[in-house]
Every structure is written in structure tokens, then in C-alpha cells.
Design a protein around this motif. Structure first.
Motif, PDB file in Angstrom:
ATOM      1  N   TYR A  50       0.290   7.434   0.670  1.00 52.46           N
ATOM      2  CA  TYR A  50       0.979   8.235   1.693  1.00 52.46           C
ATOM      3  C   TYR A  50       0.632   9.713   1.527  1.00 52.46           C
ATOM      4  O   TYR A  50       0.358  10.416   2.514  1.00 52.46           O
ATOM      5  CB  TYR A  50       2.485   8.023   1.581  1.00 52.46           C
ATOM      6  CG  TYR A  50       3.289   8.884   2.530  1.00 52.46           C
ATOM      7  CD1 TYR A  50       3.331   8.602   3.897  1.00 52.46           C
ATOM      8  CD2 TYR A  50       4.009   9.985   2.063  1.00 52.46           C
ATOM      9  CE1 TYR A  50       4.064   9.392   4.774  1.00 52.46           C
ATOM     10  CE2 TYR A  50       4.744  10.776   2.935  1.00 52.46           C
ATOM     11  CZ  TYR A  50       4.765  10.475   4.283  1.00 52.46           C
ATOM     12  OH  TYR A  50       5.481  11.265   5.142  1.00 52.46           O
ATOM     13  N   GLN A  51       0.625  10.185   0.298  1.00 53.90           N
ATOM     14  CA  GLN A  51       0.278  11.585   0.049  1.00 53.90           C
ATOM     15  C   GLN A  51      -1.176  11.867   0.431  1.00 53.90           C
ATOM     16  O   GLN A  51      -1.497  12.936   0.970  1.00 53.90           O
ATOM     17  CB  GLN A  51       0.529  11.937  -1.423  1.00 53.90           C
ATOM     18  CG  GLN A  51       1.993  11.899  -1.833  1.00 53.90           C
ATOM     19  CD  GLN A  51       2.858  12.865  -1.027  1.00 53.90           C
ATOM     20  OE1 GLN A  51       2.400  13.934  -0.621  1.00 53.90           O
ATOM     21  NE2 GLN A  51       4.111  12.477  -0.782  1.00 53.90           N
ATOM     22  N   GLN A  83      -1.224  12.202   4.124  1.00 54.25           N
ATOM     23  CA  GLN A  83      -0.664  13.496   4.519  1.00 54.25           C
ATOM     24  C   GLN A  83      -1.672  14.616   4.274  1.00 54.25           C
ATOM     25  O   GLN A  83      -1.650  15.648   4.966  1.00 54.25           O
ATOM     26  CB  GLN A  83       0.622  13.777   3.744  1.00 54.25           C
ATOM     27  CG  GLN A  83       1.763  12.815   4.047  1.00 54.25           C
ATOM     28  CD  GLN A  83       2.103  12.768   5.534  1.00 54.25           C
ATOM     29  OE1 GLN A  83       2.496  13.769   6.121  1.00 54.25           O
ATOM     30  NE2 GLN A  83       1.936  11.603   6.153  1.00 54.25           N
ATOM     31  N   GLU A 106       1.211   9.589  13.620  1.00 53.76           N
ATOM     32  CA  GLU A 106       2.014   9.783  12.415  1.00 53.76           C
ATOM     33  C   GLU A 106       2.103   8.481  11.614  1.00 53.76           C
ATOM     34  O   GLU A 106       2.093   7.383  12.172  1.00 53.76           O
ATOM     35  CB  GLU A 106       3.417  10.257  12.779  1.00 53.76           C
ATOM     36  CG  GLU A 106       4.263  10.670  11.583  1.00 53.76           C
ATOM     37  CD  GLU A 106       5.634  11.188  11.979  1.00 53.76           C
ATOM     38  OE1 GLU A 106       6.422  11.550  11.073  1.00 53.76           O
ATOM     39  OE2 GLU A 106       5.926  11.229  13.205  1.00 53.76           O
ATOM     40  N   GLU A 146       6.653   6.895   5.915  1.00 55.35           N
ATOM     41  CA  GLU A 146       6.737   6.783   4.466  1.00 55.35           C
ATOM     42  C   GLU A 146       6.801   5.293   4.110  1.00 55.35           C
ATOM     43  O   GLU A 146       7.053   4.451   4.969  1.00 55.35           O
ATOM     44  CB  GLU A 146       7.968   7.531   3.952  1.00 55.35           C
ATOM     45  CG  GLU A 146       7.877   9.036   4.153  1.00 55.35           C
ATOM     46  CD  GLU A 146       8.912   9.783   3.350  1.00 55.35           C
ATOM     47  OE1 GLU A 146       9.297   9.310   2.262  1.00 55.35           O
ATOM     48  OE2 GLU A 146       9.345  10.858   3.810  1.00 55.35           O
TER      49      GLU A 146
END
Length: 320
Positions: free
Chosen positions: A204-205, A208, A255, A258
Motif C-alpha cells: 500500500y505504501q 501511495q 484510488e 488500505e
């Protein structure tokens, strides 16, 4: 020159296919995995990796590292081999009428007659007989999944009522979704859950930070759509898995959510696009079938973990 032909299979894009008629002499073939009593050879893996690479390029999906692609393809092959063994044990078969109909449908989907399809395959180094065998295997795998998973599923009248109510309220909305699944084993230990959650959070990071979702899905996802960049296709609101239902409507286009916990593991869900849905009327039987198919799709992930846990698997890829 005709464009390359892609065979549109529903659950598995490319099947384990030791195509001896086309195989070159490989002086140093080796076993890369043992699945119960069967072996998967390096030459088989190389052919499947080449097919996967061609498919990714055709779909404009950024290529992952070669070793990651090899691991992903071999993982798919192992699961397929277990399913084919289950089909053999259950004495399942695909009759010639069904197979011939499917082959004609594939040719028509590529805008060709069966003879034209055969000619195009030959130009690409394959034969119609080889592709027939690939399709036969795919149909067997689909039959095993439907038979084993469908037996677990029931649809209640209350679920049908709720589905039709949701459809009526939100019938003008559909979502194009993709996911990355970091799976946990059946009956995982707390450490295994923590490790999977940490891996999902790391991905996820990366996303991002601008990492490519499709490339990460191909390299890291444990779900059946990994080699398609995690693409789940279009889903109306009432067809979204319940674990996603509260998250997806709040996502913006492009998008990624999370990590979402499910019994299968942790999901990173991407909203690719939205559009107006189908406003047509749906009967209770149609609604029941839609619920049933959604449950099958959801249950396949957990079932795959079960059959892998009960099989003997010796993955030797990193030992060579």
C-alpha cells in the motif's frame, strides 16, 4: 498479417500445456515443482512464462522482474495441477460437443472461422489440436471449481430481497475494480496474519508512492486474476463482495483502499472507473443466480488455499 490471437478463458488465461509437438530439445531440463505425484518441468514453466509475458505486453501491463513473474506463473501452475488431479480423481470429462462449441466461440470472438483460427495459430507456432487440449483443461478446471465450491453455497430468500432492494436503490452505478490479495494460509497463526498484514501495508505504501498497481499485482498478488494485473472487471453495487461494500463507494477513481481483511487474507482494492449500471428489471431467479455467482467468486479464494494446504507441494524454483 493477422493480429495475434488471445484465447479468452474465464478463470485461467494460460494452462499447463506440455506441447511436445512444438517443444525444442532441452538438454538440461529439470523439475521445478512436485505436486503430489506429478512434476512440473523447467521447460513447461519457460513456455508458460513466455505466454504470460506476451499476454502482459498485449494488455500494456508493465513487466515485473523476471524472477517475480516466474514465481507467479509457477504458483498458478501448481494450483492448476492440483485441480486437474482432482478432476481426474472424480473421473470428470469434457464431451466433444461442448469442446467443439467452445472452440467455435473462441474463433468467433477473434473474428474468424475455425479454419482461419487454425491458420493463424499455425503462424504463431501452435496447432489447433494443442489449443483444444488447453481449452479442455480449462473447462475441466472450471468444472472442478464449480462442483466443489458450489456445494458449499446457499442463497436465502432474504438475500434475494436485499439484493433486489440494493439494485433498485443503486441501479445506476457500477464499478470497475482491481485487487491485490496477500493471502493467509488456512487456519493461520497470529504471526502469519501479522506478516501478511505487514506485506499488504508495505505494498500500500509503495502504491501511495507511485508504484504501478498492475505490475505489483502481477508480481505479488495471490488471487486468480494476478496475471491480468488484478482486474476484477465491472461490478454493480449489489454484486460487490460484502467486505468491499463499505469501502468502494468512498474511493475516488484511481484510488486504492488500505488493506481490507477477509478470511482469505488482505485485499488492496483499486477503483478504476465508475459508470451507470443496468436499469433493466431482474427476476428473483436472476437475482439468486447473481448472488450465487458472487459467492462462488468469493469462495474460490478460500477454497484454493484449502486444496493447496492438503496437497504435497515441493517448490524447487529457487533451488536451481
Amino acid at each position: 498479417m493477422r493480429p495475434r490471437v488471445w484465447i479468452p478463458l474465464a478463470l485461467v488465461i494460460m494452462l499447463l500445456s506440455p506441447l511436445s509437438a512444438m517443444a525444442e530439445v532441452v538438454p538440461l531440463d529439470r523439475i521445478v515443482a512436485v505436486v503430489n505425484d506429478d512434476a512440473i518441468m523447467q521447460s513447461q514453466l519457460e513456455r508458460r512464462v513466455a505466454q504470460a509475458r506476451d499476454q502482459l505486453q498485449a494488455n500494456n501491463i508493465q513487466m515485473p522482474p523476471e524472477r517475480a513473474l516466474e514465481r507467479q506463473v509457477l504458483d498458478r501452475m501448481i494450483t492448476e495441477q492440483i485441480e486437474l488431479q482432482m478432476a481426474a480423481d472424480a473421473k470428470l470429462s469434457i464431451d466433444e460437443t461442448q469442446l467443439n462449441s467452445t472452440m467455435r466461440g473462441i474463433a468467433q470472438n477473434n473474428g474468424m472461422s475455425l479454419d482461419e483460427f487454425a491458420d493463424t495459430l499455425e503462424q504463431q507456432g501452435q496447432t489447433l489440436a494443442e489449443v483444444r487440449e488447453q481449452v479442455r483443461r480449462e473447462l475441466l478446471i472450471r468444472q472442478v471449481q464449480q462442483d466443489r465450491v458450489a456445494s458449499r453455497i446457499t442463497v436465502s430468500d432474504r438475500e434475494v430481497d436485499r439484493f433486489l432492494a440494493q439494485r433498485s436503490e443503486n441501479s445506476n452505478v457500477a464499478y470497475h475494480l482491481a485487487q491485490i490479495l496477500i493471502a493467509v494460509p488456512q487456519s493461520p497463526t497470529p504471526d502469519q496474519v501479522t506478516q501478511a498484514q505487514a506485506e499488504a501495508q508495505k505494498l500500500y505504501q509503495q502504491l501511495q508512492g507511485g508504484a504501478d498497481f498492475q505490475q505489483l499485482a502481477v508480481a505479488e498478488s495471490d488471487d486468480a486474476q494476478a496475471l491480468q494485473g488484478g482486474d476484477l472487471g465491472w461490478r454493480q453495487v449489489a454484486q460487490i463482495p460484502s467486505i468491499f461494500a463499505d469501502v468502494i463507494p468512498d474511493l475516488s477513481k484511481g484510488e486504492v483502499s488500505e488493506p481490507i481483511r477477509s478470511p482469505s487474507g488482505f485485499h488492496l482494492v483499486k477503483l478504476i472507473d465508475t459508470r451507470g449500471g443496468d436499469n433493466g428489471q431482474m427476476s428473483r431467479d436472476q437475482a439468486s443466480q447473481a448472488i450465487f455467482q458472487r459467492k462462488v467468486n468469493d469462495e474460490v479464494e478460500a477454497w484454493t488455499q484449502e486444496i493447496r494446504a492438503s496437497a504435497y507441494i515441493d517448490n524447487r524454483l529457487d533451488n536451481g
